[in-house]
Design an enzyme around this catalytic site. Structure first.
Site, PDB file in Angstrom:
ATOM      1  N   GLU A   1       3.811 -29.070  16.277  1.00  0.00           N
ATOM      2  CA  GLU A   1       4.221 -28.311  17.556  1.00  0.00           C
ATOM      3  C   GLU A   1       5.392 -27.797  17.463  1.00  0.00           C
ATOM      4  OE1 GLU A   1       4.639 -31.392  20.453  1.00  0.00           O
ATOM      5  OE2 GLU A   1       4.300 -29.967  21.880  1.00  0.00           O
TER       6      GLU A   1
ATOM      7  N   ASP B   1       9.496 -28.204  28.897  1.00  0.00           N
ATOM      8  CA  ASP B   1       9.358 -29.716  29.711  1.00  0.00           C
ATOM      9  C   ASP B   1       9.559 -30.721  28.599  1.00  0.00           C
ATOM     10  OD1 ASP B   1       6.849 -28.376  28.969  1.00  0.00           O
ATOM     11  OD2 ASP B   1       5.832 -30.054  29.983  1.00  0.00           O
TER      12      ASP B   1
ATOM     13  N   ARG C   1      -3.531 -33.518  21.164  1.00  0.00           N
ATOM     14  CA  ARG C   1      -3.580 -33.974  23.043  1.00  0.00           C
ATOM     15  C   ARG C   1      -4.013 -32.868  23.777  1.00  0.00           C
ATOM     16  NH1 ARG C   1       1.048 -34.157  26.392  1.00  0.00           N
ATOM     17  NH2 ARG C   1       0.365 -35.912  27.498  1.00  0.00           N
TER      18      ARG C   1
ATOM     19  N   ARG D   1       0.501 -24.936  39.306  1.00  0.00           N
ATOM     20  CA  ARG D   1       1.635 -24.239  38.939  1.00  0.00           C
ATOM     21  C   ARG D   1       1.246 -23.285  37.628  1.00  0.00           C
ATOM     22  NH1 ARG D   1       2.381 -29.679  36.967  1.00  0.00           N
ATOM     23  NH2 ARG D   1       1.815 -30.032  34.807  1.00  0.00           N
ATOM     24  N   SER D   2       2.078 -22.447  37.320  1.00  0.00           N
ATOM     25  CA  SER D   2       1.748 -21.441  36.219  1.00  0.00           C
ATOM     26  C   SER D   2       2.749 -21.966  35.063  1.00  0.00           C
ATOM     27  CB  SER D   2       1.954 -19.990  36.596  1.00  0.00           C
ATOM     28  OG  SER D   2       1.301 -19.113  35.637  1.00  0.00           O
TER      29      SER D   2
END
Ligand SMILES: OC[C@H]1O[C@H](O[C@H]2O[C@H](CO)[C@@H](O)[C@H](O)[C@H]2O)[C@H](O)[C@@H](O)[C@@H]1O
Length: 566
Positions: free
Chosen positions: A503, A319, A159, A212-213
């Site tokens: 991942e 996150d 994704r 945002r970075s």
């Protein structure tokens, strides 16, 4: 101890947050307009701002299992025309939202099924994946949320169809390892272009990531290039290094002790440290409904405050993780913007040192001394405020409680990675890692099982690399090798069974292999895992027994090839 001035500033900040806290497109546009004024840049609006009520209705109806799908869909005509058509047609009796959406948008070819040739070794597999994961989007369609980039780049996979800031450094390590330096140069130039164009490196090259970075690894990318091309590279990228530094430090000089603004906070002793932040306080475009649900669970907090903390969590790259929560099991207790993270500050120390070096090389001695002093002060602040003497590890600082947070996380390796720790503290950190974070399948992210992806039982390739390098910097090569070989074994085992890299990985318990948790399913590909695996294979394959790929490239792996969703 919280000083009165800090409490005052904190309350004021929270009040400001409350006055901004609505989820409307209006707020989104205003915040982006502010960005445009500040940096004089041409910002594209995100799909939620462009599509207004249609965006909200599609996400609320949960038309797509992954909310990022609609964020990445490209309108077939102007958003104004689609929206006005929608306002008329939705009142009709037989109106079907999904039919309307199907007609008006081009959807991402979600998963390109790549069937690798039979019998590849792990190393061969990674090498054949680079072209599959390489993109060129120097031109994009009108109203596409994808941001054009002048040169080629490698995406993570699944994704994640766009380039990601911090992922790219770890991907580039692998590209350099197999001599794909052209791509390393191209990707560094793309990031340089983003700094010039947007005043920052966005989380990813999507309009909805512009606010945002991510963890600032640009200086390390420049180091990587300099390792091949020499010190001249520092001069070439000096303007962009400076501009990225301004982004992170903006507003810092004017701060009173105990106050914070955007990405900077001044401690009560005058030291400047940084935090993660997002310019917006609305639900994330790509996780729209998830964020609305999370904010609704935080009964005692303004929704805008929760949205901003979720967005800042996304900026951290972790996150999400209990590292940012007050209650380790409640995402709605997230407090990212009231935390000064040890990894972010270690990376900014490295940026300051890089700026000092680049200035010195350009014979600008005043600038060199300015950045060296900044770096030295930050180093002292990290060692003063972010070290847990009793536990023997580096951690994050909590601005609301005015004390060190006690979460024990793999972020503790960053002061070793960036050469900030005195040797005795590095030795104690190594011991803590050995005792608490070293698991059968590699380095674990935290010690909490929370259901979030940046927590136990998951281990992530970038953190394995940072730990390996950090420990080697201080002569703890045996522990570095232990982490590397265990992680490689884990990667090789999953590759043997499923012929792919993923991942994140489970690193403890009986279910070693693909990781889980968080808000989306496990993704294949995968950029940073490929990069770190190649690098570690080249460093450690001689030491491997059992699982790892210590075979020459011509020797085949036993499994039949299966389709990989990249
Ligand atoms: O869609 C949810 C979030 O996904 C991204 O985060 C995760 O993937 C990134 C790409 O591999 C990685 O950089 C990050 O560390 C992962 O947690 C994205 O970066 C988030 O902004 C987004 O909300």
């Amino acid at each position: 101890m919280i000083t009165r001035s800090f409490r005052w500033a904190w309350k004021r900040f929270l009040t400001m947050g409350m006055s901004l806290s609505t989820a409307s497109g209006q707020v989104f546009s205003t915040a982006l307009a502010k960005t445009k004024n500040k940096y004089n840049i041409n910002v594209r609006q995100g799909p939620d701002a462009l599509l207004g009520q249609l965006y909200i209705d599609v996400q609320t109806a949960k038309l797509f299992p992954d909310q990022k799908t609609f964020a990445d869909a490209v309108p077939r005509r102007t958003p104004e025309a689609i929206l006005s058509d929608y306002q008329t047609k939705k009142r009709r009796k037989n109106f079907k939202l999904h039919t309307f959406v199907d007609k008006n948008f081009i959807f991402p070819t979600d998963r390109v099924k790549y069937v690798p040739p039979n019998g590849q070794s792990l190393r061969e597999h990674i090498n054949t994946l680079w072209p599959v994961l390489t993109r060129n989007t120097s031109r994009v369609r009108p109203y596409d949320s994808l941001l054009p980039l002048p040169k080629d780049y490698v995406v993570p996979g699944g994704r994640f169809r766009e380039v990601y800031y911090w992922d790219s450094y770890f991907t580039m390590l692998g590209l350099a390892e197999c001599d794909k330096w052209d791509l390393v140069v191209d990707m560094t130039d793309n990031f340089s272009h983003e700094i010039e164009t947007y005043g920052r490196i966005p989380n990813g090259n999507r309009s909805y990531y512009l606010s945002r970075s991510q963890p600032p690894f640009f200086a390390l990318m420049v180091d990587l290039l300099a390792s091949r091309d020499g010190d001249g590279v520092y001069q070439n990228y000096l303007p962009q290094l400076k501009k990225e530094y301004q982004y992170w430090m903006e507003g810092g000089d004017a701060l009173e002790n105990g106050a914070a603004a955007e990405r900077v906070a001044r401690m009560n002793d005058g030291a400047l440290l940084n935090r993660y932040w997002d310019d917006l306080d609305t639900p994330r475009t790509e996780s729209y409904m998830d964020d609305i649900v999370t904010a609704s669970e935080a009964k005692d907090r303004p929704a805008g405050e929760v949205y901003r903390d979720l967005r800042a969590g996304a900026a951290s790259g972790w996150d999400f993780s209990s590292r940012w929560f007050d209650d380790p099991l409640q995402l709605s207790s997230i407090r990212t913007t009231s935390i000064l993270p040890v990894d972010l500050n270690a990376l900014l120390y490295h940026l300051e040192m890089t700026l000092a070096k680049a200035s010195q090389l350009g014979n600008n001695l005043d600038a060199a001394s300015y950045y060296s002093q900044r770096a030295e002060r930050r180093k002292q602040a990290i060692n003063l405020h972010l070290w847990n003497e009793e536990g023997g590890y580096y951690a994050d600082f909590d601005l609301r409680q005015d004390r060190l947070r006690d979460q024990l996380t793999a972020a503790m390796v960053f002061p070793l990675y960036n050469n900030i720790a005195p040797p005795d503290r590095a030795a104690r950190t190594a011991q803590t890692i050995r005792d608490q974070l070293l698991k059968q399948g590699g380095l674990i992210t935290t010690t909490n099982v929370s259901g979030q992806q940046w927590d136990a039982p998951n281990g992530w390739a970038p953190l394995q690399w940072v730990a390996v390098e950090g420990l080697r910097n201080y002569g703890h090569g045996d522990l570095a090798e232990e982490i590397a070989t265990r992680f490689l074994g884990n990667v090789q085992r999953l590759f043997n069974n499923q012929h792919k890299l993923v991942e994140k990985y489970v690193v403890e318990g009986s279910g070693l292999g693909g990781g889980g948790g968080g808000e989306y399913p496990l993704q294949d590909g995968f950029g940073w895992t490929n990069g770190v695996t190649l690098k570690l294979l080249d460093m450690y394959s001689d030491q491997m027994t059992g699982y790892a790929d210590n075979t020459p490239a011509s020797v085949t792996a036993p499994q039949p090839a299966a389709a990989v969703s990249v």
